[in-house]
Design a protein around this motif. Structure first.
Motif, PDB file in Angstrom:
ATOM      1  N   GLN A 141       0.828  -1.201   0.000  1.00  0.00           N
ATOM      2  CA  GLN A 141       0.000   0.000   0.000  1.00  0.00           C
ATOM      3  C   GLN A 141       0.866   1.257   0.000  1.00  0.00           C
ATOM      4  OE1 GLN A 141      -2.809  -0.818   3.253  1.00  0.00           O
ATOM      5  NE2 GLN A 141      -4.279  -1.359   1.678  1.00  0.00           N
ATOM      6  N   ALA A 142       0.217   2.385  -0.292  1.00  0.00           N
ATOM      7  CA  ALA A 142       0.946   3.646  -0.469  1.00  0.00           C
ATOM      8  C   ALA A 142       1.715   4.062   0.774  1.00  0.00           C
ATOM      9  CB  ALA A 142      -0.030   4.747  -0.882  1.00  0.00           C
ATOM     10  N   TRP A 143       1.150   3.818   1.971  1.00  0.00           N
ATOM     11  CA  TRP A 143       1.831   4.292   3.188  1.00  0.00           C
ATOM     12  C   TRP A 143       3.215   3.678   3.319  1.00  0.00           C
ATOM     13  CZ3 TRP A 143       3.857   1.559   7.166  1.00  0.00           C
ATOM     14  CH2 TRP A 143       3.427   0.255   7.359  1.00  0.00           C
ATOM     15  N   SER A 144       3.354   2.385   2.950  1.00  0.00           N
ATOM     16  CA  SER A 144       4.665   1.747   3.113  1.00  0.00           C
ATOM     17  C   SER A 144       5.676   2.295   2.109  1.00  0.00           C
ATOM     18  CB  SER A 144       4.551   0.226   3.005  1.00  0.00           C
ATOM     19  OG  SER A 144       4.013  -0.155   1.772  1.00  0.00           O
ATOM     20  N   LEU A 145       5.211   2.658   0.903  1.00  0.00           N
ATOM     21  CA  LEU A 145       6.103   3.279  -0.083  1.00  0.00           C
ATOM     22  C   LEU A 145       6.512   4.686   0.364  1.00  0.00           C
ATOM     23  CD1 LEU A 145       4.504   2.318  -3.532  1.00  0.00           C
ATOM     24  CD2 LEU A 145       6.534   1.324  -2.488  1.00  0.00           C
ATOM     25  N   CYS A 146       5.571   5.404   0.983  1.00  0.00           N
ATOM     26  CA  CYS A 146       5.875   6.764   1.455  1.00  0.00           C
ATOM     27  C   CYS A 146       6.988   6.754   2.500  1.00  0.00           C
ATOM     28  CB  CYS A 146       4.628   7.413   2.060  1.00  0.00           C
ATOM     29  SG  CYS A 146       3.398   7.913   0.837  1.00  0.00           S
ATOM     30  N   PHE A 147       7.088   5.671   3.246  1.00  0.00           N
ATOM     31  CA  PHE A 147       8.119   5.592   4.279  1.00  0.00           C
ATOM     32  C   PHE A 147       9.526   5.571   3.689  1.00  0.00           C
ATOM     33  CE2 PHE A 147       5.265   5.497   7.634  1.00  0.00           C
ATOM     34  CZ  PHE A 147       5.944   5.390   8.849  1.00  0.00           C
ATOM     35  N   GLY A 148       9.635   5.240   2.391  1.00  0.00           N
ATOM     36  CA  GLY A 148      10.944   5.222   1.737  1.00  0.00           C
ATOM     37  C   GLY A 148      11.447   6.601   1.360  1.00  0.00           C
ATOM     38  N   GLY A 149      10.530   7.574   1.310  1.00  0.00           N
ATOM     39  CA  GLY A 149      10.939   8.925   0.907  1.00  0.00           C
ATOM     40  C   GLY A 149      10.930   9.093  -0.601  1.00  0.00           C
ATOM     41  N   SER A 150      11.593  10.147  -1.094  1.00  0.00           N
ATOM     42  CA  SER A 150      11.599  10.393  -2.542  1.00  0.00           C
ATOM     43  C   SER A 150      12.578   9.442  -3.217  1.00  0.00           C
ATOM     44  CB  SER A 150      11.969  11.844  -2.847  1.00  0.00           C
ATOM     45  OG  SER A 150      13.359  12.005  -2.744  1.00  0.00           O
ATOM     46  N   SER A 151      12.252   9.048  -4.448  1.00  0.00           N
ATOM     47  CA  SER A 151      13.072   8.041  -5.129  1.00  0.00           C
ATOM     48  C   SER A 151      14.487   8.530  -5.398  1.00  0.00           C
ATOM     49  CB  SER A 151      12.401   7.615  -6.442  1.00  0.00           C
ATOM     50  OG  SER A 151      12.166   8.736  -7.259  1.00  0.00           O
ATOM     51  N   SER A 152      14.629   9.782  -5.851  1.00  0.00           N
ATOM     52  CA  SER A 152      15.957  10.240  -6.265  1.00  0.00           C
ATOM     53  C   SER A 152      16.901  10.494  -5.091  1.00  0.00           C
ATOM     54  CB  SER A 152      15.834  11.501  -7.114  1.00  0.00           C
ATOM     55  OG  SER A 152      15.076  12.465  -6.415  1.00  0.00           O
ATOM     56  N   SER A 153      16.416  11.122  -4.010  1.00  0.00           N
ATOM     57  CA  SER A 153      17.348  11.438  -2.921  1.00  0.00           C
ATOM     58  C   SER A 153      17.424  10.334  -1.877  1.00  0.00           C
ATOM     59  CB  SER A 153      16.970  12.764  -2.268  1.00  0.00           C
ATOM     60  OG  SER A 153      15.644  12.713  -1.772  1.00  0.00           O
ATOM     61  N   ALA A 154      16.323  10.099  -1.167  1.00  0.00           N
ATOM     62  CA  ALA A 154      16.372   9.168  -0.035  1.00  0.00           C
ATOM     63  C   ALA A 154      16.606   7.721  -0.466  1.00  0.00           C
ATOM     64  CB  ALA A 154      15.082   9.262   0.775  1.00  0.00           C
ATOM     65  N   MET A 155      15.936   7.295  -1.564  1.00  0.00           N
ATOM     66  CA  MET A 155      15.989   5.874  -1.913  1.00  0.00           C
ATOM     67  C   MET A 155      17.239   5.486  -2.705  1.00  0.00           C
ATOM     68  SD  MET A 155      11.964   5.309  -2.836  1.00  0.00           S
ATOM     69  CE  MET A 155      11.783   3.547  -2.644  1.00  0.00           C
ATOM     70  N   ILE A 156      17.630   6.315  -3.681  1.00  0.00           N
ATOM     71  CA  ILE A 156      18.746   5.940  -4.554  1.00  0.00           C
ATOM     72  C   ILE A 156      20.077   6.492  -4.055  1.00  0.00           C
ATOM     73  CG2 ILE A 156      19.696   6.078  -6.899  1.00  0.00           C
ATOM     74  CD1 ILE A 156      16.820   6.317  -7.931  1.00  0.00           C
ATOM     75  N   ASN A 157      20.086   7.765  -3.680  1.00  0.00           N
ATOM     76  CA  ASN A 157      21.367   8.408  -3.355  1.00  0.00           C
ATOM     77  C   ASN A 157      21.733   8.381  -1.872  1.00  0.00           C
ATOM     78  OD1 ASN A 157      21.708   9.062  -6.062  1.00  0.00           O
ATOM     79  ND2 ASN A 157      20.435  10.889  -5.843  1.00  0.00           N
ATOM     80  N   GLY A 158      20.898   7.699  -1.082  1.00  0.00           N
ATOM     81  CA  GLY A 158      21.222   7.543   0.339  1.00  0.00           C
ATOM     82  C   GLY A 158      21.163   8.820   1.152  1.00  0.00           C
ATOM     83  N   LYS A 159      20.407   9.836   0.668  1.00  0.00           N
ATOM     84  CA  LYS A 159      20.326  11.103   1.416  1.00  0.00           C
ATOM     85  C   LYS A 159      19.149  11.089   2.391  1.00  0.00           C
ATOM     86  CE  LYS A 159      22.492  13.859  -2.228  1.00  0.00           C
ATOM     87  NZ  LYS A 159      22.235  14.788  -3.331  1.00  0.00           N
ATOM     88  N   ASP A 160      18.978   9.948   3.038  1.00  0.00           N
ATOM     89  CA  ASP A 160      17.886   9.800   3.996  1.00  0.00           C
ATOM     90  C   ASP A 160      18.351  10.340   5.343  1.00  0.00           C
ATOM     91  OD1 ASP A 160      15.911   8.798   5.788  1.00  0.00           O
ATOM     92  OD2 ASP A 160      15.414   7.224   4.348  1.00  0.00           O
ATOM     93  N   PRO A 161      17.605  11.303   5.930  1.00  0.00           N
ATOM     94  CA  PRO A 161      18.026  11.872   7.215  1.00  0.00           C
ATOM     95  C   PRO A 161      17.957  10.865   8.366  1.00  0.00           C
ATOM     96  CG  PRO A 161      15.828  12.655   6.621  1.00  0.00           C
ATOM     97  CD  PRO A 161      16.355  11.903   5.439  1.00  0.00           C
TER      98      PRO A 161
END
Length: 434
Positions: A141-161
């Motif tokens: 569901q959408a809520w679990s995908l939202c927990f990953g953050g944005s695809s370009s920064s948080a998910m791919i480039n590791g810029k997750d705070p």
């Protein structure tokens, strides 16, 4: 659109039945609207899928892709449920090696769309080069995908705070609305695994981020009635259209074979002997494995509760077993089904009450667990079940669960979501062809 030209749509799910079955259900619904499907998987997985309804057989074509061999995989292992958990990264390696044969198919047949899963992080450059529109279909569901953050920064480039486990036990900083939805500490430990490198050489988070970043539209197995705010947020995070496709309850033709249809008749007969809304349905999906402690405590908790239950138990680990004498002691009151169980038929039966972790919506209540390791006790299982099913304090949960059951059974509603999704596919194709 009524005069829309027939589309050719390729589908490529991850090699797990918890993914393949929802993809198969979506494929059937798209085919019902007159479009042609090429469903891609490995030979053994294709054999194990449910039968295609006769009226759709001309619309649905199965494309058999031979899974490249890997030394760490057993000879006939083609899906996650053929493997212990620690060997799944090797299945991902073999799946990644399907890249060439999949690209060859796409180049030869040039489908209008490909609908694919999180695994195929290597597909977006191929579809872009061939000019094929692509949709990422998430079984989550959408809520679990939202927990990953944005695809370009948080998910791919590791810029997750978020850098430590505790950061995942509260809603992410980019969720603008008030919510209690977050992971428990023991769940956060498992979520951390998605960010960690595995033997496949690509983390699951990078895979999902790459797929989302490179697709034209995100489809989620969900509906606005359940998570409107999360669906909207998902679109904002990724700057892409997000289309819920409904909950994909199995369509009327759900008979895999006579044996399994007889299986449903037996289950239905047993359910009919119980009062409405008194049976507990226990299922964890095909991808989750219970440890011996979890299985034992759950079994003894069900026994201790004194309530009738139906347990769809599909554990991949043969060394994890039910407590001695358990099935004999609960005979008549409880059923443990280790073969295929028609989940949606059971949930639609008026005696089946499902307790889900929809805590915010008061649809389910969580069984108290140890925060560190997630272990629950038989006593906490029994007490929680009795509260939800029988006690005065559980009235609100019974009322809300009944509302959800009506939502699950609303075929017209789910049909409308599919209609909008297919309409998007038709219109997008027409725009891109001008």
């Amino acid at each position: 659109m009524a005069d829309a030209k027939q589309l050719h749509i390729a589908m490529f799910p991850w090699l797990a039945f918890g993914h393949m079955i929802p993809y198969f259900e979506l494929a059937k619904r798209i085919a019902q609207r007159g479009h042609r499907i090429s469903f891609m998987s490995t030979p053994r997985n294709i054999q194990r899928l449910p039968k295609v309804p006769p009226n759709l057989s001309s619309q649905m074509n199965f494309v058999s892709l031979t899974l490249p061999h890997h030394d760490n995989l057993p000879h006939d292992a083609e899906a996650t449920n053929d493997l212990p958990f620690h060997k799944i990264p090797y299945l991902k390696i073999s799946c990644d090696k399907l890249q060439d044969s999949l690209a060859e198919f796409l180049q030869k047949f040039k489908p209008d769309w490909i609908i694919y899963d999180f695994i195929a992080s290597w597909l977006p450059p191929i579809t872009a080069k061939l000019g094929i529109s692509s949709a990422f279909f998430s079984i989550f569901q959408a809520w679990s995908l939202c927990f990953g953050g944005s695809s370009s920064s948080a998910m791919i480039n590791g810029k997750d705070p978020r850098t430590k486990l505790e950061d995942f036990t509260v809603p992410p900083p980019w969720v603008p609305f008030k919510t209690n939805v977050a992971f428990r500490l023991h769940e956060a430990k498992k979520i951390f695994d998605l960010y960690e490198m595995n033997d496949s050489g690509v983390t699951d988070m990078v895979r999902a981020g790459s797929v989302i970043d490179g697709c034209d539209v995100i489809a989620v197995r969900s509906c606005m009635e359940i998570e409107l705010q999360w669906i909207s947020l998902l679109g904002e995070l990724h700057g892409k259209p997000v289309l819920p496709v409904g909950l994909l309850p199995p369509t009327a033709y759900d008979n895999r074979d006579t044996l399994e249809d007889n299986n449903w008749l037996t289950i239905n007969d047993w359910l009919g002997k119980h009062e409405p809304k008194t049976v507990i349905y226990v299922a964890f999906g095909s991808e989750l494995n219970l440890s011996q402690i979890e299985l034992t405590e759950l079994a003894l908790g069900l026994e201790l509760s004194g309530l009738p239950f139906f347990w769809a138990l599909r554990n991949r680990d043969d060394t994890v077993v039910l407590p001695d004498g358990f099935e004999e002691r609960v005979k008549g009151r409880g059923v443990v089904c280790t073969s295929w169980a028609p989940q949606l038929r059971i949930l639609a039966h008026e005696s089946g009450l499902i307790a889900r972790v929809f805590t915010e919506k008061k649809v389910g209540i969580e069984i108290p667990r140890n925060e560190e390791d997630g272990v629950y006790t038989r006593k906490s299982v029994a007490e929680t079940l009795r509260l939800v099913i029988a006690e005065e304090g559980g009235k609100i949960y019974r009322k809300k669960t009944n509302e959800l059951r009506v939502l699950f059974a609303d075929e017209q509603l789910h049909d409308q979501y599919i209609h909008k999704f297919v309409e998007f596919l038709e219109n997008h194709r027409q725009v891109s062809n001008h």
